[in-house]
Design a protein around this motif. Structure first.
Motif, PDB file in Angstrom:
ATOM      1  N   UNK A  41      45.913 -76.373 -18.406  1.00 52.37           N
ATOM      2  CA  UNK A  41      46.987 -76.659 -19.360  1.00 52.37           C
ATOM      3  C   UNK A  41      47.118 -75.579 -20.421  1.00 52.37           C
ATOM      4  N   UNK A  42      46.395 -74.483 -20.231  1.00 54.18           N
ATOM      5  CA  UNK A  42      46.501 -73.370 -21.180  1.00 54.18           C
ATOM      6  C   UNK A  42      45.722 -73.562 -22.467  1.00 54.18           C
ATOM      7  N   UNK A  43      44.797 -74.518 -22.484  1.00 45.92           N
ATOM      8  CA  UNK A  43      44.011 -74.743 -23.696  1.00 45.92           C
ATOM      9  C   UNK A  43      43.064 -73.570 -23.940  1.00 45.92           C
ATOM     10  N   UNK A  44      42.985 -73.151 -25.201  1.00 43.17           N
ATOM     11  CA  UNK A  44      42.118 -72.012 -25.542  1.00 43.17           C
ATOM     12  C   UNK A  44      40.948 -72.427 -26.415  1.00 43.17           C
ATOM     13  N   UNK A  45      41.165 -73.409 -27.276  1.00 38.84           N
ATOM     14  CA  UNK A  45      40.084 -73.917 -28.132  1.00 38.84           C
ATOM     15  C   UNK A  45      39.738 -75.318 -27.621  1.00 38.84           C
ATOM     16  N   UNK A  46      38.493 -75.477 -27.172  1.00 43.04           N
ATOM     17  CA  UNK A  46      38.124 -76.724 -26.491  1.00 43.04           C
ATOM     18  C   UNK A  46      37.581 -77.772 -27.452  1.00 43.04           C
ATOM     19  N   UNK A  47      38.443 -78.128 -28.389  1.00 43.78           N
ATOM     20  CA  UNK A  47      38.273 -79.288 -29.271  1.00 43.78           C
ATOM     21  C   UNK A  47      39.688 -79.835 -29.386  1.00 43.78           C
ATOM     22  N   UNK A  48      39.881 -81.060 -28.929  1.00 42.38           N
ATOM     23  CA  UNK A  48      41.219 -81.663 -28.852  1.00 42.38           C
ATOM     24  C   UNK A  48      42.054 -81.384 -30.098  1.00 42.38           C
ATOM     25  N   UNK A  49      43.287 -80.955 -29.905  1.00 39.32           N
ATOM     26  CA  UNK A  49      44.192 -80.748 -31.034  1.00 39.32           C
ATOM     27  C   UNK A  49      45.628 -81.007 -30.617  1.00 39.32           C
ATOM     28  N   UNK A  50      46.380 -81.566 -31.551  1.00 40.31           N
ATOM     29  CA  UNK A  50      47.822 -81.750 -31.368  1.00 40.31           C
ATOM     30  C   UNK A  50      48.511 -80.681 -32.200  1.00 40.31           C
ATOM     31  N   UNK A  51      49.304 -79.835 -31.559  1.00 41.65           N
ATOM     32  CA  UNK A  51      50.118 -78.868 -32.301  1.00 41.65           C
ATOM     33  C   UNK A  51      51.372 -79.582 -32.826  1.00 41.65           C
ATOM     34  N   UNK A  52      51.718 -79.324 -34.064  1.00 43.59           N
ATOM     35  CA  UNK A  52      52.994 -79.783 -34.650  1.00 43.59           C
ATOM     36  C   UNK A  52      53.771 -78.517 -34.991  1.00 43.59           C
ATOM     37  N   UNK A  53      54.893 -78.332 -34.352  1.00 46.11           N
ATOM     38  CA  UNK A  53      55.629 -77.066 -34.463  1.00 46.11           C
ATOM     39  C   UNK A  53      57.067 -77.361 -34.869  1.00 46.11           C
ATOM     40  N   UNK A  54      57.576 -76.629 -35.843  1.00 50.68           N
ATOM     41  CA  UNK A  54      58.963 -76.872 -36.229  1.00 50.68           C
ATOM     42  C   UNK A  54      59.479 -75.871 -37.237  1.00 50.68           C
ATOM     43  N   UNK A  55      60.772 -76.023 -37.547  1.00 50.11           N
ATOM     44  CA  UNK A  55      61.444 -75.088 -38.435  1.00 50.11           C
ATOM     45  C   UNK A  55      61.995 -73.941 -37.609  1.00 50.11           C
ATOM     46  N   UNK A  56      63.056 -73.332 -38.083  1.00 49.82           N
ATOM     47  CA  UNK A  56      63.638 -72.217 -37.341  1.00 49.82           C
ATOM     48  C   UNK A  56      64.226 -72.687 -36.028  1.00 49.82           C
ATOM     49  N   UNK A  57      64.264 -71.785 -35.074  1.00 50.99           N
ATOM     50  CA  UNK A  57      64.868 -72.090 -33.776  1.00 50.99           C
ATOM     51  C   UNK A  57      63.778 -72.451 -32.775  1.00 50.99           C
ATOM     52  N   UNK A  58      63.769 -73.684 -32.343  1.00 52.43           N
ATOM     53  CA  UNK A  58      62.782 -74.118 -31.348  1.00 52.43           C
ATOM     54  C   UNK A  58      63.474 -74.113 -29.983  1.00 52.43           C
ATOM     55  N   UNK A  59      63.103 -73.202 -29.119  1.00 51.84           N
ATOM     56  CA  UNK A  59      63.779 -73.110 -27.818  1.00 51.84           C
ATOM     57  C   UNK A  59      63.359 -74.243 -26.900  1.00 51.84           C
ATOM     58  N   UNK A  60      64.098 -74.465 -25.813  1.00 55.06           N
ATOM     59  CA  UNK A  60      63.635 -75.451 -24.835  1.00 55.06           C
ATOM     60  C   UNK A  60      62.229 -75.081 -24.389  1.00 55.06           C
ATOM     61  N   UNK A  61      61.390 -76.080 -24.169  1.00 50.24           N
ATOM     62  CA  UNK A  61      59.994 -75.786 -23.900  1.00 50.24           C
ATOM     63  C   UNK A  61      59.790 -75.184 -22.506  1.00 50.24           C
ATOM     64  N   UNK A  62      60.534 -75.710 -21.574  1.00 51.04           N
ATOM     65  CA  UNK A  62      60.408 -75.203 -20.211  1.00 51.04           C
ATOM     66  C   UNK A  62      61.725 -74.528 -19.839  1.00 51.04           C
ATOM     67  N   UNK A  63      61.639 -73.249 -19.518  1.00 53.91           N
ATOM     68  CA  UNK A  63      62.841 -72.493 -19.190  1.00 53.91           C
ATOM     69  C   UNK A  63      63.113 -72.612 -17.699  1.00 53.91           C
ATOM     70  N   UNK A  64      64.284 -73.103 -17.370  1.00 53.77           N
ATOM     71  CA  UNK A  64      64.647 -73.205 -15.937  1.00 53.77           C
ATOM     72  C   UNK A  64      65.598 -72.072 -15.596  1.00 53.77           C
TER      73      UNK A  64
END
Ligand code: 5GP
Ligand code: ZN
Length: 116
Positions: free
Chosen positions: A92-115
């Motif tokens: 899943x692309x995890x880099x730091x192996x201690x559970x974390x929820x990212x909260x991301x916002x502000x500015x332009x948030x693109x679609x997460x998965x590009x088709x």
């Protein structure tokens, strides 16, 4: 606390961070390398490597972390919404192996998965 875990050390104040929230079980702070104007991280204080290590006994803790997300997002001015990301395991692309929820916002948030 797990030895040599970066986020355990942050949660216990052994490594400095820009803290936004703390209680007995949960800690939240700004990501050191933000991908958007607001980029927070919510973590459990007790070491838990990833979502893959959770079971029913973690339901309350996970619920608490998730319901904290909109509160912290609003405090950071994200009235219009925000993205939550939980990378789980190497696959899943995890880099730091201690559970974390990212909260991301502000500015332009693109679609997460590009088709294409
Ligand atoms: P992952 O890829 O594991 O989901 O996310 C790890 C996140 O931790 C990355 O967004 C990275 O910028 C953040 N990070 C790594 N080291 C530190 C640090 O020492 N302090 C803070 N505040 N964030 C960190
Ligand atoms: Zn840890």
């Amino acid at each position: 606390m797990s030895d040599n875990c970066l986020f355990c050390k942050i949660a216990h104040g052994e490594i400095p961070s820009r803290k936004v929230y703390e209680d007995d079980e949960v800690f939240a702070f700004h990501d050191i390398n933000p991908v958007a104007p607001v980029h927070l991280m919510i973590i459990p204080k007790r070491h838990l490597a990833s979502l893959m290590e959770t079971d029913d006994s973690h339901a309350e803790l996970l619920g608490k972390m998730l319901t904290l997300a909109p509160k912290l997002a609003r405090e950071q001015g994200l009235e219009n919404g925000f993205r939550t990301v939980i990378n789980s395991g190497k696959g899943g692309g995890q880099e730091v192996f201690h559970l974390h929820i990212h909260i991301i916002g502000g500015g332009n948030i693109p679609p997460m998965v590009k088709r294409s």
